[in-house]
Motif scaffolding. Structure first.
Motif, PDB file in Angstrom:
ATOM      1  N   SER A 351      84.963 -48.279  47.837  1.00 19.39           N
ATOM      2  CA  SER A 351      84.734 -47.790  46.287  1.00 19.39           C
ATOM      3  C   SER A 351      83.959 -49.157  44.934  1.00 19.39           C
ATOM      4  CB  SER A 351      86.023 -47.666  45.307  1.00 19.39           C
ATOM      5  OG  SER A 351      86.755 -46.716  45.943  1.00 19.39           O
ATOM      6  N   GLU A 355      80.369 -48.324  44.246  1.00 20.35           N
ATOM      7  CA  GLU A 355      79.329 -49.018  43.403  1.00 20.35           C
ATOM      8  C   GLU A 355      78.671 -49.755  42.957  1.00 20.35           C
ATOM      9  OE1 GLU A 355      82.403 -49.497  39.198  1.00 20.35           O
ATOM     10  OE2 GLU A 355      83.194 -47.661  40.339  1.00 20.35           O
ATOM     11  N   GLN A 362      82.489 -44.614  40.634  1.00 17.60           N
ATOM     12  CA  GLN A 362      83.248 -44.643  41.834  1.00 17.60           C
ATOM     13  C   GLN A 362      84.864 -44.038  41.981  1.00 17.60           C
ATOM     14  OE1 GLN A 362      81.062 -43.105  44.878  1.00 17.60           O
ATOM     15  NE2 GLN A 362      79.160 -43.819  43.417  1.00 17.60           N
ATOM     16  N   HIS A 453      79.198 -41.262  50.562  1.00 17.18           N
ATOM     17  CA  HIS A 453      80.126 -41.396  49.742  1.00 17.18           C
ATOM     18  C   HIS A 453      80.044 -40.469  49.309  1.00 17.18           C
ATOM     19  CE1 HIS A 453      76.215 -42.600  47.471  1.00 17.18           C
ATOM     20  NE2 HIS A 453      76.325 -43.138  48.182  1.00 17.18           N
TER      21      HIS A 453
END
Length: 604
Positions: A351, A355, A362, A453
């Motif tokens: 994450s 990000e 995120q 993502h």
């Protein structure tokens, strides 16, 4: 005033005790000399006074001790593997929390001034919304269901929609995954409309927490729920045998059949209790592999011993995350080793990488490291079971991503992309192509997750694997404030409250029952509104003989391959000690032999 030390010392004078019970039988003088890991705040299980807790090392165990001036000392097992505890602890970090907490205080009186407050360090990872407290079963270890004489909690669709909208208003990261729960949620007469409302509110992932029985007995409902937007059945499954799983053993074949026809994925959810079903953990994983076309995960939940329990019963039934993991290693004969497991916040590295690359917030699973763990299994084309750690340097991957995150700090968009691309190119060096499953290009899968993502990329990854998870909810005896302030599994209520799981359920008189009672209908009034209703009529009655003689029952339990009995996986069965009515052990042995022959044919 008594120090409480005499009571503990008395227990230590008793006869020899089994090795796993010895930490409970030390004298306090011995306990106080043991290495302290950290201090926290906790509660007295008897009077709920907020008191200091000490987490300490006792041999291979991690324990928690606490002292109440009125009720003395309490000693409880926290984790059953010190080395694993320290490994998991290394992945812990603080998440972002909420920009708009729904409770404006700093949690000075935590957990009794609880909401999602300024002290909370994690956003909602999974939101639970209770749509009814009615249930067709009466399981003794259940957190709650409506008992005789108790009011009925069953909010309207309009009330539930307000809950959904409230969850979606959280900032900076709105709740994106929701679990519709109960009681038994399929007993709500408008459950299909509730699911539709969840999708309209913007939730990408809609889980239904269910026994599955109503879906197995009414397959059309499964189809309607899938069309409405249900992504996953989060289904109770406490074992392969009826002894371990009296809840829905006989209905499981019909539930699987209904889910297949409706194209709904299933997460099997065993509540693990020592002396009850801990001997079937390996068999449960094997069952999932036998149904991997529809089963996406097995999420083990070591039992939360809520409420007052005799000390001896707690000691016998207590099992922690590493306790279950070590049993899985033992029961699968090393095919799924304990080293294959990592704490949930490990994935925070992914994450944080995304990000840093995108500059956008995120989803961030930064829960406390002691709350959960997981790993992935691949079932290859030759029936070999391959844990992800067999072919991926998981530790190296986290270090690679964290290094990239550190390098991207303060850089512009183009520079961040260049750093990210270099890191992505380095991923292939962490994958052992010789040990990688033949049916999977893992580097390509991971590249898609890190660059796209989104939920679809993650979904494609899950279709190739069986996820194994552990989630251990707290109780009065193991309560740790540090875990509460990092909880990302939240309950949302009609009054706008959003509460961590382990305050909502551990202190029902303060939160769950109190809040729900405000929105409940007294039993007498409910009866007037529903003349044909009574508590007994809600309960499910099964015909065991009819279900056992059903061809679907025979097919599901009699046609299982014992994957761990295959030579490619070590050749030692996990089903040989499992007794299933009407199913001969030789049937599964024959299936394993047939699978071996298939392997030989493929190898020619």
């Amino acid at each position: 005033m008594s120090t409480g030390k005499e009571h503990v010392a008395e227990a230590a004078k008793g006869p020899d005790v089994p090795e796993h019970l010895k930490p409970y039988h030390r004298t306090m003088e011995e306990i106080e000399k043991m290495p302290v890991i950290e201090e926290t705040m906790t509660v007295c299980p008897e009077c709920k006074l907020i008191i200091k807790g000490t987490i300490y090392k006792d041999g291979d165990n991690v324990m928690i001790r606490k002292y109440c001036p009125e009720h003395g000392w309490f000693i409880e097992k926290y984790w059953e593997d010190y080395d694993m505890y320290m490994k998991m602890r290394g992945y812990g970090y603080n998440g972002r929390g909420f920009d708009n907490p729904n409770y404006l205080n700093a949690g000075e009186n935590c957990p009794f001034d609880c909401g999602i407050c300024e002290r909370h360090k994690t956003h909602t990872g999974l939101a639970n919304v209770v749509v009814t407290n009615r249930c067709h079963l009466s399981c003794w270890y259940c957190f709650f269901y409506a008992k005789e004489g108790e009011p009925i909690y069953e909010p309207t669709v309009q009330q539930i929609r307000k809950i959904f909208d409230n969850l979606r208003s959280a900032k900076p990261i709105p709740a994106n995954a929701i679990q519709i729960t109960g009681g038994e949620p399929t007993m709500h007469p408008e459950i299909v409309e509730i699911v539709k409302q969840a999708k309209e509110a913007g939730f990408d992932q809609v889980q239904l927490n269910t026994t599955g029985i109503n879906l197995g007995m009414n397959p059309d409902l499964a189809v309607k729920l899938r069309k409405a937007g249900v992504s996953t059945l989060y289904m109770s499954f406490d074992g392969v045998s009826p002894r371990a799983n009296p809840k829905n053993h006989w209905e499981i074949p019909h539930i699987l059949d209904a889910a297949r026809k409706a194209h709904i994925g299933i997460v099997l959810v065993p509540t693990v209790i020592r002396t009850i079903n801990e001997q079937e953990l390996g068999a449960m994983i094997n069952f999932a592999l036998d149904n991997i076309d529809i089963v996406r995960a097995v999420n083990f939940q070591p039992v939360s011993l809520v409420g007052r329990m005799p000390t001896r019963m707690r000691q016998q039934q207590r099992i922690t995350i590493p306790g279950a993991i070590k049993l899985i290693e033992e029961q699968t004969h090393g095919a799924i080793p304990k080293d294959a497991w990592f704490s949930v916040p490990y994935v925070g590295g992914i994450s944080k990488f995304v990000e840093a690359l995108t500059g956008k917030f995120q989803y961030d699973l930064s829960i406390h490291f002691a709350c959960g763990a997981g790993t992935y299994l691949f079932l290859d084309s030759d029936n070999k079971i391959i844990p992800i750690t067999d072919f991926v340097d998981v530790v190296g991957l986290e270090e690679l991503l964290q290094k990239a995150v550190n390098s991207m700090e303060g850089k512009n968009g183009i520079q961040r992309k260049m750093i990210a691309m270099k890191a992505l190119l380095g991923i292939n060096g962490l994958i052992n192509k010789d040990k990688q499953p033949k049916s999977v290009n893992f580097g390509k899968l991971l590249y898609s997750i890190l660059t796209k993502h989104d939920f679809s990329s993650l979904g494609a990854f899950h279709m190739k694997t069986l996820f194994l998870g552990m989630m251990h909810f707290q109780d009065d005896y193991t309560y740790d404030i540090h875990r509460v302030e990092k909880c990302d599994i939240h309950y949302a209520m009609p009054d706008g409250e959003v509460l961590p799981f382990c305050t909502f359920n551990v202190f029902p008189e303060v939160y769950r029952d109190k809040i729900q009672r405000q929105y409940s209908i007294p039993a007498e009034e409910w009866k007037k509104m529903h003349p044909d209703w009574n508590y007994r009529a809600d309960k499910y009655m099964r015909n065991v003989k009819l279900l056992e003689n059903d061809p679907l029952y025979q097919k599901t339990y009699g046609n299982m391959i014992d994957y761990f009995a295959l030579p490619v996986n070590g050749g030692i069965p996990v089903l040989d000690k499992i007794s299933i009515p009407g199913v001969s052990k030789s049937m599964n042995v024959e299936k394993a032999a047939e699978a071996v022959e298939v392997e030989k044919e493929k190898g020619k």
